[in-house]
Scaffold this motif. Structure first.
Motif, short mmCIF file in Angstrom:
data_model
loop_
_atom_site.label_atom_id
_atom_site.label_comp_id
_atom_site.label_asym_id
_atom_site.label_seq_id
_atom_site.Cartn_x
_atom_site.Cartn_y
_atom_site.Cartn_z
N VAL A 51 0.88 -0.98 -0.03
CA VAL A 51 0.25 0.18 0.22
C VAL A 51 0.70 1.15 0.26
CG1 VAL A 51 -1.83 0.75 1.37
CG2 VAL A 51 -1.50 -1.04 1.36
N ARG A 52 0.74 2.23 -1.00
CA ARG A 52 1.50 3.71 -1.02
C ARG A 52 0.43 4.54 -0.85
NH1 ARG A 52 6.94 1.55 -4.70
NH2 ARG A 52 6.08 -0.74 -4.92
N MET A 53 0.94 5.69 -0.61
CA MET A 53 0.42 6.81 -0.35
C MET A 53 1.02 7.51 -1.65
SD MET A 53 -0.57 9.40 3.20
CE MET A 53 -1.82 7.75 3.36
N PHE A 54 0.83 8.51 -1.96
CA PHE A 54 1.12 10.01 -2.90
C PHE A 54 0.43 11.03 -2.71
CE2 PHE A 54 1.42 5.65 -4.81
CZ PHE A 54 2.41 5.21 -5.59
N ASP A 55 1.18 12.05 -2.62
CA ASP A 55 0.89 13.32 -3.07
C ASP A 55 0.10 14.52 -4.28
OD1 ASP A 55 0.28 16.21 -2.94
OD2 ASP A 55 0.98 16.38 -0.46
N LEU A 56 -0.08 14.37 -5.41
CA LEU A 56 -0.38 14.97 -6.02
C LEU A 56 0.40 16.38 -6.47
CD1 LEU A 56 -3.93 14.61 -7.19
CD2 LEU A 56 -2.14 13.28 -7.91
N ARG A 57 1.26 16.80 -5.55
CA ARG A 57 1.90 18.16 -5.29
C ARG A 57 3.19 17.76 -5.31
NH1 ARG A 57 -1.90 20.59 -0.67
NH2 ARG A 57 -0.53 18.50 0.15
N ILE B 248 6.01 3.93 1.65
CA ILE B 248 5.21 2.02 1.15
C ILE B 248 4.30 2.25 2.59
CG2 ILE B 248 5.72 0.31 1.30
CD1 ILE B 248 7.88 1.23 -0.39
N LEU B 249 3.11 2.87 2.91
CA LEU B 249 2.56 2.66 4.26
C LEU B 249 2.85 0.81 4.84
CD1 LEU B 249 -0.81 4.51 3.29
CD2 LEU B 249 1.86 5.03 4.68
N TYR B 250 3.01 0.19 3.62
CA TYR B 250 2.33 -1.55 4.28
C TYR B 250 3.20 -2.27 2.98
CZ TYR B 250 0.06 -6.14 5.66
OH TYR B 250 -0.56 -7.36 6.71
N GLU B 251 3.68 -3.38 3.55
CA GLU B 251 3.52 -4.12 2.26
C GLU B 251 3.11 -5.87 3.45
OE1 GLU B 251 7.80 -3.50 -0.53
OE2 GLU B 251 8.46 -3.14 2.35
N ALA B 252 2.24 -6.68 2.18
CA ALA B 252 2.35 -7.89 3.25
C ALA B 252 3.20 -9.03 3.03
CB ALA B 252 1.46 -8.17 2.01
N PRO B 253 3.09 -9.69 4.50
CA PRO B 253 4.18 -10.31 4.73
C PRO B 253 4.30 -11.42 3.77
CG PRO B 253 2.38 -10.87 6.70
CD PRO B 253 2.19 -9.16 5.40
N THR C 298 4.79 -13.42 -2.14
CA THR C 298 3.83 -12.00 -1.81
C THR C 298 2.74 -12.36 -1.95
OG1 THR C 298 6.15 -10.64 -1.08
CG2 THR C 298 4.10 -9.15 -0.95
N PRO C 299 1.43 -11.93 -1.14
CA PRO C 299 0.80 -12.06 -1.46
C PRO C 299 -0.33 -10.88 -2.69
CG PRO C 299 0.42 -12.47 0.10
CD PRO C 299 1.95 -11.97 0.06
N PRO C 300 -1.15 -10.07 -3.02
CA PRO C 300 -1.05 -9.75 -3.77
C PRO C 300 -1.85 -8.54 -3.08
CG PRO C 300 -1.84 -10.57 -5.40
CD PRO C 300 -1.10 -11.65 -5.06
N LEU C 301 -2.23 -7.12 -2.77
CA LEU C 301 -3.31 -6.87 -2.45
C LEU C 301 -4.95 -6.53 -3.35
CD1 LEU C 301 -1.03 -4.83 0.51
CD2 LEU C 301 -2.69 -6.53 1.05
N LEU C 302 -5.88 -6.83 -3.34
CA LEU C 302 -6.77 -6.98 -3.90
C LEU C 302 -7.54 -4.97 -3.87
CD1 LEU C 302 -7.98 -10.40 -3.89
CD2 LEU C 302 -6.20 -8.79 -5.34
#
Length: 449
Positions: free
Chosen positions: A221-227, A234-239, A267-271
């Motif tokens: 899970v990743r977080m972005f800022d359009l600015r 990278i907020l989280y990586e699945a075990p 690494t399982p995909p996050l759906l």
């Protein structure tokens, strides 16, 4: 929760009066398998209890339907009788991966958007012809079909419509990109490579028109800022999970006979992900074939803060409550719809973190005292040796407390509903938060909490 609610629980909840439906479960039966659905977010009475429902067919004969609760629906619970009627529909070649109505605001048109092979915009225009269920029919006109390339456009997996700027839509695609669109000019504002592999979902953070999060096949899970798109978090990586290796899947007769089939980690995909509608700090997500929902805190990247354990089969859909920052709903292949309240779990998590900080501070203090060194000719079991032993024990306790604080708190559901088939989709009514809709097979059920 009302006395006749289809959910069962030991916890009671209040339900506002004056609801349009006159029973606890309302049905709609489509002619097609239903994959995606969305509640209308317009606040006008004419748009109350209106949904968009789309089909999932392999043939190029898919359909988008606009349905609404009939004013003449039967107040008695009759499982085989439809309470919603079709107001209008639109033929589609490809199924929609997601559909949404335009956020409320200073708009006069009744717009909705959907994604699949492209980003589509439709407008619902009412006609003078009423249906047999007492509903006013509407014509669904295509207003735009947007693609990033004229010759080829990679399939779009999901999108979100910015609630603070209805001109802005962001989409995710299997080509590893996310694209921000200005629907007024029907052109992309910007496009970025968001993940190393396919991007499966994207959503704006509550209260922002610039910050968004995405989830993808790389398990992150990743977080972005359009600015400031040159940076991301990278907020989280699945075990890593364990699965049979390719040879084991294809079948090795010797290994199978001896019970030595090889295993490999992946690494399982996050759906899917869902951003909390009221608190920008919390995001929910789940992985492929996982029966648990993971809650993330953007202030603590790298670790999940809560895990929701209640499903007996893979999770298919999640949605946060529009009226409570601690409530969310999940549905899955076990045909169960679960409503969660994570308030107590978050309190327990905060207690773990405070305890870890206090234990670490104590260990650091004892370590400083023991580092001063003993006096000359110190006899065995001197106070200094005892202090060193205490420092070692405190350090071990601090490490254990830190490890515990990094583990998510396990939460249990507060409400449960059992559907007849695996649930493919769910939508929480933002105008009437005591209602949730679910889709399974060709059926859409609207449930009162």
């Amino acid at each position: 929760m009302s006395s006749g609610s289809p959910f069962y629980s030991t916890t009671a909840a209040l339900t506002p009066d004056g609801l349009a439906p006159r029973k606890e479960i309302c049905n709609y039966f489509s002619s097609y398998p239903v994959y995606s659905l969305a509640w209308s977010r317009r606040e006008e009475p004419a748009s109350a209890f209106r949904m968009a429902v789309s089909s999932l067919l392999e043939a190029p004969t898919n359909t988008l339907q606009i349905v609404q609760l009939s004013p003449h629906h039967d107040p008695a619970h009759t499982p085989d009788r439809a309470d919603f009627g079709v107001m209008g529909e639109r033929a589609l070649d490809y199924p929609l991966t997601k559909v949404l109505w335009q956020p409320p605001g200073q708009v006069t048109s009744d717009l909705l958007a959907g994604v699949g092979d492209s980003l589509y915009l439709w407008e619902c225009e009412p006609t003078a012809e009423p249906t047999k269920l007492g509903l006013r029919q509407c014509a669904v006109h295509e207003r735009a079909k947007m693609t990033t390339r004229a010759d080829y456009s990679a399939p779009i997996t999901s999108f979100d419509w910015c609630p603070t700027d209805p001109r802005l839509i962001i989409t995710s695609s299997i080509d590893t990109t996310c694209t921000a669109w200005d629907i007024e000019v029907q052109q992309p504002k910007t496009q970025l490579i968001a993940h190393d592999r396919e991007v499966f979902d994207v959503a704006f953070v509550a209260g922002s028109q610039d910050v968004f999060a995405s989830a993808g096949a790389d398990g992150s899970v990743r977080m972005f800022d359009l600015r400031a798109l040159e940076h991301s978090t990278i907020l989280y990586e699945a075990p890593a999970a364990v699965a049979p290796s390719t040879d084991a899947v294809l079948g090795d007769a010797h290994d199978s006979a001896s019970g030595n089939a090889r295993l490999s980690s992946f690494t399982p995909p996050l759906l899917r992900l869902s951003c909390n509608l009221l608190d920008p700090n919390y995001i929910a997500t789940f992985a492929l074939d996982s029966n648990r929902v993971v809650i993330l805190d953007v202030r603590n990247p790298g670790n999940a803060v809560v895990q929701l354990a209640g499903h007996q089969a893979p999770v298919h859909a999640i949605a946060w409550s529009p009226s409570s920052s601690s409530q969310l709903c999940s549905a899955g292949a076990d045909a169960r719809v679960l409503v969660w309240d994570i308030h107590q779990a978050l309190v327990a998590r905060q207690h773990q973190q405070r305890q870890a900080v206090a234990t670490a501070a104590q260990a650091k203090h004892l370590s400083r005292l023991s580092a001063r060194g003993p006096a000359m000719d110190v006899p065995p079991q001197s106070p200094h040796q005892q202090l060193q032993s205490s420092a070692i024990q405190a350090a071990a306790q601090a490490a254990a407390a830190q490890a515990i604080s990094q583990q998510p708190v396990i939460a249990a559901p507060s409400l449960t509903y059992a559907a007849r088939l695996p649930v493919n989709a769910l939508a929480w009514n933002q105008n009437s938060p005591e209602w949730i809709s679910i889709a399974f097979g060709n059926t859409v059920q609207t449930l009162r909490l």
